[in-house]
Design an enzyme around this catalytic site. Structure first.
Site, short mmCIF file in Angstrom:
data_model
loop_
_atom_site.label_atom_id
_atom_site.label_comp_id
_atom_site.label_asym_id
_atom_site.label_seq_id
_atom_site.Cartn_x
_atom_site.Cartn_y
_atom_site.Cartn_z
N HIS A 146 -6.47 -7.12 0.63
CA HIS A 146 -5.52 -6.02 0.46
C HIS A 146 -4.46 -6.05 1.56
O HIS A 146 -3.28 -5.85 1.29
CB HIS A 146 -6.27 -4.68 0.50
CG HIS A 146 -5.39 -3.50 0.26
ND1 HIS A 146 -4.75 -3.28 -0.93
CD2 HIS A 146 -5.03 -2.47 1.08
CE1 HIS A 146 -4.03 -2.16 -0.85
NE2 HIS A 146 -4.19 -1.66 0.36
N ASP A 170 -7.16 -8.93 -3.81
CA ASP A 170 -7.17 -7.47 -3.67
C ASP A 170 -7.67 -6.81 -4.94
O ASP A 170 -7.03 -6.88 -5.99
CB ASP A 170 -5.76 -6.97 -3.34
CG ASP A 170 -5.73 -5.46 -3.13
OD1 ASP A 170 -6.79 -4.90 -2.78
OD2 ASP A 170 -4.67 -4.86 -3.31
N ASP A 196 0.85 -1.18 0.00
CA ASP A 196 0.00 0.00 0.00
C ASP A 196 0.90 1.25 0.00
O ASP A 196 1.87 1.30 -0.74
CB ASP A 196 -0.95 -0.06 1.21
CG ASP A 196 -2.07 0.97 1.17
OD1 ASP A 196 -3.11 0.68 0.56
OD2 ASP A 196 -1.90 2.06 1.73
#
Length: 304
Positions: free
Chosen positions: A278, A249, A123
């Protein structure tokens, strides 16, 4: 710059979190001091692993990876980004920019004076961590990327568009709900509480609110040029570079392809697809630790 600091008692008795807090003081360009929290576990002389979290999590996301790798003799360092975890939190959304975060983490990284670092990033940990690799390529010995990217204004997935819309419209940003929904397994009440611990109320969530708007997915976004420059550095990075995206994800699906195609160090690496949402650290922590440890072991064997 006005800053907030989450009270220490919010972090007492968290599930699976035995790690002592460590702090560094950063100085912003406007001279505001900022306290950054990080975990530093394992032997001081062990191979260094840097774990970079994203939004809206904190180093707690890596608790099982930290314990696993430290037990194997690795020095494991996991910082909390400014605005998250036990790190200080600027109160105004406008105080958060992509470049400011890169500057803050670059300052911290230089203070740590590390070498032969193996990075795992996911991320925003990738958006910022890969900028560190581009700026300090000689310091990194290897990289594992998961569910992340380094956008240069060329568009966004429907999954990210939906997330961005939700994050800006919901009256109260439900941190624990987001982490649970982004994991393939159901988090326990204690784990959800740990993710909510850094944010006593909405005032503390300015960074979490602002981050989705900062991803440079259109040509008009800030940091497009800086990320393009970073890509040029990554296109010269020939040390091991492994992709480990997850199978569940919707936000970053397929994002591993660009790294495999453009980073020389990705050639011939044992790229994998891991199980998880995710936040795959919640779903495949042992597999992540094995990948990182394996990359280090291959390097050590190569020097033998």
């Amino acid at each position: 710059m006005e800053t907030l600091r989450t009270p220490d008692e919010r972090f007492e008795g968290l599930v699976d979190w035995p790690f002592a807090p460590r702090y560094a003081t950063l100085i912003d360009a406007d001279r505001t001091p900022l306290r950054l929290h990080f975990v530093d576990e394992g032997p001081r002389d062990g191979p260094v692993v840097l774990l970079m979290h994203g939004e809206p999590s904190w180093a707690y996301l890596y608790r099982k990876v930290i314990a696993n790798l430290a037990a194997q003799g690795r020095r494991v360092i996991a910082p909390d980004l400014i605005g998250f975890g036990r790190s200080d939190k600027p109160a105004a959304r406008g105080d958060y920019t992509y470049e400011r975060h890169v500057a803050w983490m670059s300052q911290w990284f230089a203070l740590m004076d590390l070498s032969d670092v193996t990075l795992f990033c996911q991320d925003w940990g990738g958006l910022i961590g890969l900028r560190l690799v581009a700026a300090f390529p000689e310091t990194f010995a290897g990289v594992v990327v998961a569910n992340t990217g380094l956008p240069t204004g060329t568009g966004w997935t429907e999954g990210f568009r939906a997330w961005c819309d939700f994050s800006q419209r919901v009256p109260e940003l439900p941190i624990g709900f987001i982490l649970n929904g982004g994991s393939a397994r159901d988090l326990s009440p204690g784990e959800i509480a740990a993710y909510e611990a850094p944010f006593p109320d909405e005032r503390y969530k300015a960074g979490a609110r602002q981050f989705p708007t900062l991803v440079p997915v259109t040509p008009e976004h800030a940091s497009v040029a800086e990320n393009q420059a970073a890509w040029k550095a990554l296109e010269a990075f020939d040390k091991p570079f492994l992709t480990a995206f997850s199978d569940g994800d919707q936000v970053t699906r397929g994002g591993e392809a660009v790294f495999q195609a453009r980073v020389p160090g990705a050639k011939g690496e044992p790229h994998v697809t891991l199980h998880g949402g995710h936040f795959l650290q919640e779903d495949s922590p042992d597999e992540i630790a094995t990948l990182i440890d394996g990359m280090i072991a291959r390097r050590v064997k190569g020097f033998a």
